[in-house]
Motif scaffolding. Sequence first.
Motif, PDB file in Angstrom:
ATOM      1  N   ALA A 154       0.825  -1.211   0.000  1.00 48.81           N
ATOM      2  CA  ALA A 154       0.000   0.000   0.000  1.00 48.81           C
ATOM      3  C   ALA A 154       0.858   1.258   0.000  1.00 48.81           C
ATOM      4  CB  ALA A 154      -0.920  -0.005   1.216  1.00 48.81           C
ATOM      5  N   GLU A 155       1.986   1.210   0.702  1.00 46.52           N
ATOM      6  CA  GLU A 155       2.883   2.367   0.727  1.00 46.52           C
ATOM      7  C   GLU A 155       3.512   2.596  -0.643  1.00 46.52           C
ATOM      8  OE1 GLU A 155       4.945   5.389   3.265  1.00 46.52           O
ATOM      9  OE2 GLU A 155       2.982   4.456   3.035  1.00 46.52           O
ATOM     10  N   LEU A 156       3.832   1.518  -1.345  1.00 41.43           N
ATOM     11  CA  LEU A 156       4.327   1.652  -2.715  1.00 41.43           C
ATOM     12  C   LEU A 156       3.296   2.327  -3.598  1.00 41.43           C
ATOM     13  CD1 LEU A 156       6.054  -1.816  -3.234  1.00 41.43           C
ATOM     14  CD2 LEU A 156       7.188   0.401  -3.448  1.00 41.43           C
ATOM     15  N   VAL A 157       2.044   1.905  -3.481  1.00 41.49           N
ATOM     16  CA  VAL A 157       0.979   2.527  -4.278  1.00 41.49           C
ATOM     17  C   VAL A 157       0.874   4.009  -3.953  1.00 41.49           C
ATOM     18  CG1 VAL A 157      -1.506   2.588  -4.712  1.00 41.49           C
ATOM     19  CG2 VAL A 157      -0.323   0.385  -4.554  1.00 41.49           C
ATOM     20  N   ARG A 158       0.912   4.353  -2.674  1.00 44.46           N
ATOM     21  CA  ARG A 158       0.806   5.763  -2.266  1.00 44.46           C
ATOM     22  C   ARG A 158       1.914   6.602  -2.888  1.00 44.46           C
ATOM     23  NH1 ARG A 158       2.582   9.417   1.829  1.00 44.46           N
ATOM     24  NH2 ARG A 158       4.149   7.941   2.593  1.00 44.46           N
ATOM     25  N   LEU A 159       3.129   6.096  -2.880  1.00 48.00           N
ATOM     26  CA  LEU A 159       4.267   6.844  -3.419  1.00 48.00           C
ATOM     27  C   LEU A 159       4.225   6.921  -4.940  1.00 48.00           C
ATOM     28  CD1 LEU A 159       7.049   5.349  -1.119  1.00 48.00           C
ATOM     29  CD2 LEU A 159       6.032   7.624  -0.933  1.00 48.00           C
ATOM     30  N   ILE A 160       3.921   5.806  -5.587  1.00 43.95           N
ATOM     31  CA  ILE A 160       3.939   5.763  -7.045  1.00 43.95           C
ATOM     32  C   ILE A 160       2.781   6.551  -7.641  1.00 43.95           C
ATOM     33  CG2 ILE A 160       3.779   4.198  -9.035  1.00 43.95           C
ATOM     34  CD1 ILE A 160       5.262   2.115  -7.297  1.00 43.95           C
ATOM     35  N   HIS A 209       9.045  13.668  13.121  1.00 41.89           N
ATOM     36  CA  HIS A 209       9.570  14.632  12.159  1.00 41.89           C
ATOM     37  C   HIS A 209       9.948  14.000  10.816  1.00 41.89           C
ATOM     38  CE1 HIS A 209      10.732  17.179  15.894  1.00 41.89           C
ATOM     39  NE2 HIS A 209       9.474  17.349  15.547  1.00 41.89           N
ATOM     40  N   VAL A 210       9.814  12.678  10.706  1.00 38.88           N
ATOM     41  CA  VAL A 210      10.087  12.000   9.433  1.00 38.88           C
ATOM     42  C   VAL A 210       8.889  11.160   8.979  1.00 38.88           C
ATOM     43  CG1 VAL A 210      12.594  11.933   9.722  1.00 38.88           C
ATOM     44  CG2 VAL A 210      11.198  10.067  10.635  1.00 38.88           C
ATOM     45  N   ARG A 211       7.789  11.241   9.675  1.00 38.14           N
ATOM     46  CA  ARG A 211       6.643  10.361   9.435  1.00 38.14           C
ATOM     47  C   ARG A 211       6.095  10.515   8.014  1.00 38.14           C
ATOM     48  NH1 ARG A 211       0.914  10.712  10.606  1.00 38.14           N
ATOM     49  NH2 ARG A 211       0.090   8.649  11.132  1.00 38.14           N
ATOM     50  N   GLY A 212       5.971   9.377   7.329  1.00 41.65           N
ATOM     51  CA  GLY A 212       5.433   9.373   5.974  1.00 41.65           C
ATOM     52  C   GLY A 212       6.381   9.894   4.921  1.00 41.65           C
ATOM     53  N   SER A 213       7.663  10.040   5.251  1.00 43.53           N
ATOM     54  CA  SER A 213       8.622  10.615   4.305  1.00 43.53           C
ATOM     55  C   SER A 213       9.785   9.666   4.056  1.00 43.53           C
ATOM     56  CB  SER A 213       9.173  11.947   4.841  1.00 43.53           C
ATOM     57  OG  SER A 213      10.196  11.710   5.795  1.00 43.53           O
ATOM     58  N   ASN A 214      10.622  10.030   3.092  1.00 40.89           N
ATOM     59  CA  ASN A 214      11.806   9.237   2.766  1.00 40.89           C
ATOM     60  C   ASN A 214      13.071   9.802   3.412  1.00 40.89           C
ATOM     61  OD1 ASN A 214      12.483   6.845   1.146  1.00 40.89           O
ATOM     62  ND2 ASN A 214      13.838   8.201   0.003  1.00 40.89           N
ATOM     63  N   PHE A 215      12.886  10.628   4.431  1.00 41.29           N
ATOM     64  CA  PHE A 215      14.035  11.271   5.074  1.00 41.29           C
ATOM     65  C   PHE A 215      14.504  10.502   6.308  1.00 41.29           C
ATOM     66  CE2 PHE A 215      11.955  14.717   2.760  1.00 41.29           C
ATOM     67  CZ  PHE A 215      13.031  15.228   2.064  1.00 41.29           C
ATOM     68  N   VAL A 216      15.803  10.650   6.577  1.00 35.21           N
ATOM     69  CA  VAL A 216      16.425  10.135   7.793  1.00 35.21           C
ATOM     70  C   VAL A 216      16.997  11.322   8.555  1.00 35.21           C
ATOM     71  CG1 VAL A 216      18.179   8.584   8.745  1.00 35.21           C
ATOM     72  CG2 VAL A 216      17.113   8.048   6.546  1.00 35.21           C
ATOM     73  N   HIS A 217      16.719  11.407   9.839  1.00 37.59           N
ATOM     74  CA  HIS A 217      17.322  12.435  10.689  1.00 37.59           C
ATOM     75  C   HIS A 217      18.276  11.766  11.671  1.00 37.59           C
ATOM     76  CE1 HIS A 217      13.924  15.680  10.155  1.00 37.59           C
ATOM     77  NE2 HIS A 217      14.515  15.338   9.021  1.00 37.59           N
ATOM     78  N   ILE A 218      19.469  12.338  11.792  1.00 37.57           N
ATOM     79  CA  ILE A 218      20.502  11.768  12.661  1.00 37.57           C
ATOM     80  C   ILE A 218      21.037  12.855  13.587  1.00 37.57           C
ATOM     81  CG2 ILE A 218      22.758  10.633  12.764  1.00 37.57           C
ATOM     82  CD1 ILE A 218      22.221   9.530   9.962  1.00 37.57           C
ATOM     83  N   GLY A 219      21.098  12.557  14.873  1.00 36.03           N
ATOM     84  CA  GLY A 219      21.653  13.479  15.851  1.00 36.03           C
ATOM     85  C   GLY A 219      22.808  12.852  16.610  1.00 36.03           C
ATOM     86  N   VAL A 220      23.720  13.675  17.077  1.00 40.88           N
ATOM     87  CA  VAL A 220      24.864  13.218  17.876  1.00 40.88           C
ATOM     88  C   VAL A 220      24.897  14.018  19.168  1.00 40.88           C
ATOM     89  CG1 VAL A 220      27.366  12.922  17.988  1.00 40.88           C
ATOM     90  CG2 VAL A 220      26.166  12.625  15.800  1.00 40.88           C
ATOM     91  N   VAL A 221      25.000  13.302  20.274  1.00 44.32           N
ATOM     92  CA  VAL A 221      25.020  13.926  21.601  1.00 44.32           C
ATOM     93  C   VAL A 221      26.220  13.379  22.366  1.00 44.32           C
ATOM     94  CG1 VAL A 221      23.747  14.264  23.750  1.00 44.32           C
ATOM     95  CG2 VAL A 221      22.497  14.070  21.587  1.00 44.32           C
ATOM     96  N   ALA A 222      26.950  14.251  23.019  1.00 38.59           N
ATOM     97  CA  ALA A 222      28.074  13.809  23.845  1.00 38.59           C
ATOM     98  C   ALA A 222      27.555  13.209  25.146  1.00 38.59           C
ATOM     99  CB  ALA A 222      29.006  14.980  24.142  1.00 38.59           C
ATOM    100  N   ASP A 223      28.133  12.103  25.554  1.00 36.91           N
ATOM    101  CA  ASP A 223      27.820  11.513  26.852  1.00 36.91           C
ATOM    102  C   ASP A 223      28.571  12.272  27.941  1.00 36.91           C
ATOM    103  OD1 ASP A 223      26.498   9.045  28.141  1.00 36.91           O
ATOM    104  OD2 ASP A 223      28.525   8.984  28.957  1.00 36.91           O
ATOM    105  N   ARG A 224      28.098  12.152  29.181  1.00 35.03           N
ATOM    106  CA  ARG A 224      28.792  12.840  30.281  1.00 35.03           C
ATOM    107  C   ARG A 224      30.191  12.274  30.519  1.00 35.03           C
ATOM    108  NH1 ARG A 224      26.030  10.751  35.952  1.00 35.03           N
ATOM    109  NH2 ARG A 224      26.423   8.525  35.656  1.00 35.03           N
ATOM    110  N   ARG A 225      30.415  11.022  30.065  1.00 39.01           N
ATOM    111  CA  ARG A 225      31.749  10.439  30.189  1.00 39.01           C
ATOM    112  C   ARG A 225      32.587  10.822  28.976  1.00 39.01           C
ATOM    113  NH1 ARG A 225      30.486   4.296  30.517  1.00 39.01           N
ATOM    114  NH2 ARG A 225      29.018   4.996  28.919  1.00 39.01           N
ATOM    115  N   ALA A 226      33.778  11.240  29.206  1.00 39.96           N
ATOM    116  CA  ALA A 226      34.662  11.623  28.106  1.00 39.96           C
ATOM    117  C   ALA A 226      34.908  10.421  27.195  1.00 39.96           C
ATOM    118  CB  ALA A 226      35.989  12.148  28.647  1.00 39.96           C
ATOM    119  N   LEU A 268       8.085   2.286   7.007  1.00 39.19           N
ATOM    120  CA  LEU A 268       7.367   1.945   5.784  1.00 39.19           C
ATOM    121  C   LEU A 268       7.851   2.728   4.570  1.00 39.19           C
ATOM    122  CD1 LEU A 268       3.654   1.563   6.960  1.00 39.19           C
ATOM    123  CD2 LEU A 268       5.282  -0.244   6.401  1.00 39.19           C
ATOM    124  N   THR A 269       8.512   3.861   4.807  1.00 37.27           N
ATOM    125  CA  THR A 269       8.955   4.683   3.682  1.00 37.27           C
ATOM    126  C   THR A 269      10.455   4.476   3.483  1.00 37.27           C
ATOM    127  OG1 THR A 269       7.229   6.236   4.371  1.00 37.27           O
ATOM    128  CG2 THR A 269       8.644   6.938   2.602  1.00 37.27           C
TER     129      THR A 269
END
Length: 342
Positions: free
Chosen positions: A16-22, A282-299, A311-312
């Motif tokens: 169904a997701e293929l149909v929606r996109l195509i 923030h990416v729902r229903g889209s072909n996007f990937v969001h990536i974040g990087v956070v420092a841990d409290r340990r060095a 599904l996308t």
Amino acid sequence: MTHSVAILGASGYTGAELVRLIATHPELRIAALSGERKAGQPMAAVFPHLRHLDLPDLVKIEEIDFSAVDLCFCALPHATSQEVIRGLPRDLKIVDLSADFRLRDPAAYEKWYGKPHAAPELQAEAIYGLTEFYREEIRAGRLVAGTGCNAATGQYAIRPLIEAGVIDLDEIVIDLKAGVSGAGRALKENLLHAELSEGFHAYSAGGIHRHLGEFDQEFSRAAGRPVEVMFTPHLIPANRGILATVWLKGEARAIHDTLASAYEDEIFIQVLPFGEHPSTRHVRGSNFVHIGVVADRRAGRALVIAALDNLTKGSSGQAVQNANLMLGIAEETGLMLAPCFP
């Protein structure tokens, strides 16, 4: 130029997701839809949200004239695709969304899926469908194996770091949360609303999840030596989305810089400013990937957090992206729809 495509298994979520996109793709036309248990029914009866589209009725696979099809999407269950694809015309371009051709080694397939592969000659031919890392092979390929949605999420978070040598390869922990649509549309007791809502739980813990086969294969290939990660998925009471939190040993700023540089020219992968982390909403229903990087409290420790829609970008969007490459169409065509929010 318009290309005709068929979707096998169109009565499932990825179909169904293929149909929606195509449906809004300017260069693809749906020529045939199969659904074995729903054969003879219109798509509007199976998926009312698609009733506004002029679509062919669902039929059985043997009723499709593949001579009139340029590319076939196989959104069939695992272990079914290999049997079906083996019987399709040898000149037909195929994007498979199942797990049947993701693992290159027949022994690895048997280990993770519990039975010998039925089409090992095709297994050797298949190109692994993680688009951003196998783009040229996919462009020239005939059979492309879509990745697991969990496996794709983890690889987007980690793979460039392995290739750049900025993390400890023996200290990788992936904690992943996945929406329920990743389990498919078949009726399962543990997926009933009363069983799933108002809580979430780990599953396939302790190194038995099948997507570990993809992690082992791809991370070891990138590193040039065996790499085994710790991985635990969790099922959350949401329809869509995957959020992977990855614990790593490495310098956080170097990790962020490596990811930002690796994905600088990738239209569908966005690395957030250092210290920000993504959300599945923030990416729902889209072909996007969001990536974040956070420092841990340990060095010397960091978190990488990745979000995509299973599904996308984790399945059907990835499949269309790969089909675009295989058909000589601009890669982003039909896939620039914005995420659905709220």
